[in-house]
Each structure stands twice: as C-alpha cells, then as structure tokens.
Design an enzyme around this catalytic site. Structure first.
Site, mmCIF file in Angstrom:
data_model
loop_
_atom_site.group_PDB
_atom_site.id
_atom_site.type_symbol
_atom_site.label_atom_id
_atom_site.label_comp_id
_atom_site.label_asym_id
_atom_site.label_seq_id
_atom_site.Cartn_x
_atom_site.Cartn_y
_atom_site.Cartn_z
ATOM 1 N N HIS A 91 -11.026 -25.050 -105.617
ATOM 2 C CA HIS A 91 -11.188 -25.112 -107.079
ATOM 3 C C HIS A 91 -12.261 -24.117 -107.531
ATOM 4 O O HIS A 91 -12.123 -23.464 -108.569
ATOM 5 C CB HIS A 91 -11.631 -26.507 -107.512
ATOM 6 N N GLY A 106 -9.713 -32.913 -109.984
ATOM 7 C CA GLY A 106 -11.078 -33.267 -109.597
ATOM 8 C C GLY A 106 -11.276 -33.364 -108.097
ATOM 9 O O GLY A 106 -10.467 -32.872 -107.318
ATOM 10 N N ARG A 119 -7.596 -34.236 -100.668
ATOM 11 C CA ARG A 119 -7.108 -35.326 -99.818
ATOM 12 C C ARG A 119 -7.678 -35.269 -98.395
ATOM 13 O O ARG A 119 -7.551 -36.252 -97.658
ATOM 14 C CB ARG A 119 -5.579 -35.288 -99.741
ATOM 15 N N ASP A 171 -0.588 -24.462 -103.749
ATOM 16 C CA ASP A 171 0.530 -25.153 -104.392
ATOM 17 C C ASP A 171 1.473 -24.084 -104.941
ATOM 18 O O ASP A 171 1.616 -23.919 -106.156
ATOM 19 C CB ASP A 171 0.002 -26.064 -105.497
ATOM 20 N N LYS A 183 -8.247 -26.139 -97.811
ATOM 21 C CA LYS A 183 -9.124 -27.097 -98.504
ATOM 22 C C LYS A 183 -8.263 -27.948 -99.425
ATOM 23 O O LYS A 183 -7.384 -27.430 -100.127
ATOM 24 C CB LYS A 183 -10.159 -26.352 -99.335
ATOM 25 N N SER A 184 -8.519 -29.233 -99.403
ATOM 26 C CA SER A 184 -7.772 -30.147 -100.266
ATOM 27 C C SER A 184 -8.622 -31.375 -100.536
ATOM 28 O O SER A 184 -9.368 -31.831 -99.657
ATOM 29 C CB SER A 184 -6.482 -30.581 -99.557
#
Ligand code: AMP
Length: 286
Positions: free
Chosen positions: A37, A31, A187, A150, A184-185
């Site tokens: 995403h 999320g 976090r 990842d 982009k993350s």
C-alpha cells in the site's frame, strides 16, 4: 492529515479543492496497511497535489463463506502509516454511510470474470466495481493507484474507467514482496509460522515457471503442472487455481506468447493467498 468518516464531509472538501485546480491521487484500500500500500501512496504523492487514501473493508466483495469478519483491521496503526506517507485526506467511511441498504443500482462486471478470482469468488468483482464507482464519484481523482498483485482487479478497473468514461488515469504498481518473495498482503498475518514459511513457495513456483518458459517451454498445461507439483511438494496448502492467460484481456492461450499472466490462488487453513507474474514472451522465438 484530515480524517473524514462521512461521504458528505469529504465530498464538500473535495469539491472546494477542485475549484482551485488541485490534482488528486486516490489510493483505495481495505486497510491493515503494509509496504505494498505504501508503494502506491508514495507514487501518488510524487504525482499529485493531494493524496486521498480510503480504508474500507467492503462487505460487497466478500462471499458469505469468506473472511469478512476475520479480515485484519488496524485503524490506529494505519493512521500512523498514512500520516508518515503524507496522506492529505484519509477517508474511513462506515458501511451504512456509503452503502444504501436499499440500493437501487449495482455495477455488474461482464468480462474477465470467468477466470482466476472471478471464477472462484462469484460476485466479488461486482462488489469491487460497485464500491469503486462510489469512491471515484466521492473523491473525484485525477489518478487512481492499483497494485498488480491484484492484476485481474487492475484489468477490470481499466474497463470500469473506460466504459463509464471516468476522467481518471489508472496507474498500476508492481507487486511489493517480502525478502523471500512472498507478496505483501494484509492476510499474511493470519498465517501460522509453518504456513508463513511454506508461503514463500507461491512466488518460487512462479519463478520456476518463468525459468521454464525462458528455457523454451511454451505449453500452458505443462507449465501449470510444474507449478502445481511445486506447490503440492512444498506446501500443505489447497490449490484453488493456477492459470495462464493473456493479459490484460484474460483469455486462455493455447501457446505461451505475447503478454501473459501466470496467476495462482491457494488456501492455507482459512487464509486465501494470491500471486501472479506478468511476463512478455517474444513471439519471434516460437
Ligand atoms: P487491499 O487493501 O488488499 O484491497 O489493496 C489495496 C491496493 O493495494 C490494491 O490496489 C492492491 O493491489 C494493492 N496491493 C496490495 N498488496 C500489494 C503488494 N504486495 N504490492 C503492491 N500493491 C499491493
């Protein structure tokens, strides 16, 4: 878009759909959705009849001293994004619904874990593989979509699919970046403005390494030193690791040749960021 919160609800629906021969593209996430995403969702949308998105902050993949409690969560905003990306089914399970407290079986990853995040996050990939096994069984996808941000995870998922004979095709998607190169993350929102400015140097250090390799440097130690120096000079982050390995089997290399990954992880205060580039270096030029 239909939203499911229990395993039983979504499983019933998916079994029904499978009877009609519909293809399913599945995008598992934690999320706090962003363009990375969304890129996975768009590709899944193009390639499948139905798109299933899961949002689940998986406690099994966080160590006791990691950021499970402070991991960004924003379900309301995520629902808007999911709808805009034409997700058919959004699966948002509760921890207790998907993880049996007295679980009898866990998945244990044997290979590819003595390096990169596997080394610094003990047990992390066991948690990832265990939950993905559950999610693959629940959503019965034809294709699953994973980001190369990842890259170690993608390599392990490839192993999981092959070793456990899941009838699933793994699709990997290039890392989506901010204008200054920062990957982009979810976090990134936890970075202070100073840290955010410095964080561009993760990718810049990787680009510098790539330029150096293209200029003929093929010694991994020298390239790693170049990256570490760049990070030390340009950021106040703490370096967790900088590694150069073959990809996707993640073995240390004596000389840079063939398909390799240059991966790094740093910590800004409590925010851990990772990035990597995967490049193919022509063996002929060595
Ligand atoms: P997460 O929610 O961080 O667990 O990520 C869910 C999926 O999105 C994983 O397959 C990630 O590799 C992928 N992903 C995360 N960030 C990016 C990005 N910047 N570009 C491409 N894919 C990403």
């Amino acid at each position: 878009m239909k939203i499911f919160t229990t395993v039983q609800q979504i499983q019933t629906e998916i079994i029904k759909l499978k009877k009609y021969g519909k293809t399913i593209g599945f995008v598992p996430t934690m999320g706090s959705l962003h363009d990375g995403h969304q890129q996975l969702l768009r590709q899944a949308r193009r390639e499948n009849d139905l798109v299933v998105l899961s949002i689940f902050v998986n406690p099994l993949q966080f160590g006791p001293k990691e950021d499970f409690s402070t991991y960004p969560r924003n379900l309301e905003r995520d629902q808007i994004i999911a709808k805009a990306e034409k997700v058919d089914y959004l699966f948002v399970p509760k921890v207790n619904d998907i993880i049996n407290k007295n679980q009898t079986v866990h998945v244990e990853v044997d290979k590819c874990i003595d390096v990169l995040c596997g080394k610094s996050r003990q047990g992390h990939f066991n948690g990832v593989a265990t939950i993905l096994t559950m999610l693959f069984n629940i959503t019965m996808p034809n294709r699953v979509y994973f980001g190369l941000k990842d890259a170690q995870q993608a390599a392990i998922v490839k192993g999981l699919i092959n070793d456990f004979h899941f009838p699933i095709q793994l699709v990997t998607v290039e890392t989506v970046r901010e204008a200054d190169g920062l990957a982009k993350s979810s976090r990134n929102v936890n970075l202070s403005s100073k840290e955010r400015l410095e964080a561009q140097h993760l990718y810049k250090s990787l680009q510098k390494a790539k330029a150096s390799i293209l200029n003929g440097e093929h010694c991994p130690e020298k390239i790693i030193a170049t990256i570490k120096n760049h990070l030390l000079n340009k950021t106040a982050s703490t370096i967790d690791y900088v590694e150069i390995l073959s990809y996707p089997n993640l073995k240390h290399v004596k000389k840079i040749a063939g398909k390799i990954i240059i991966g790094l992880a740093v910590k800004f205060s409590d925010t851990r960021l990772i990035d990597n580039i995967i490049i193919t270096v022509d063996k002929e030029v060595l």
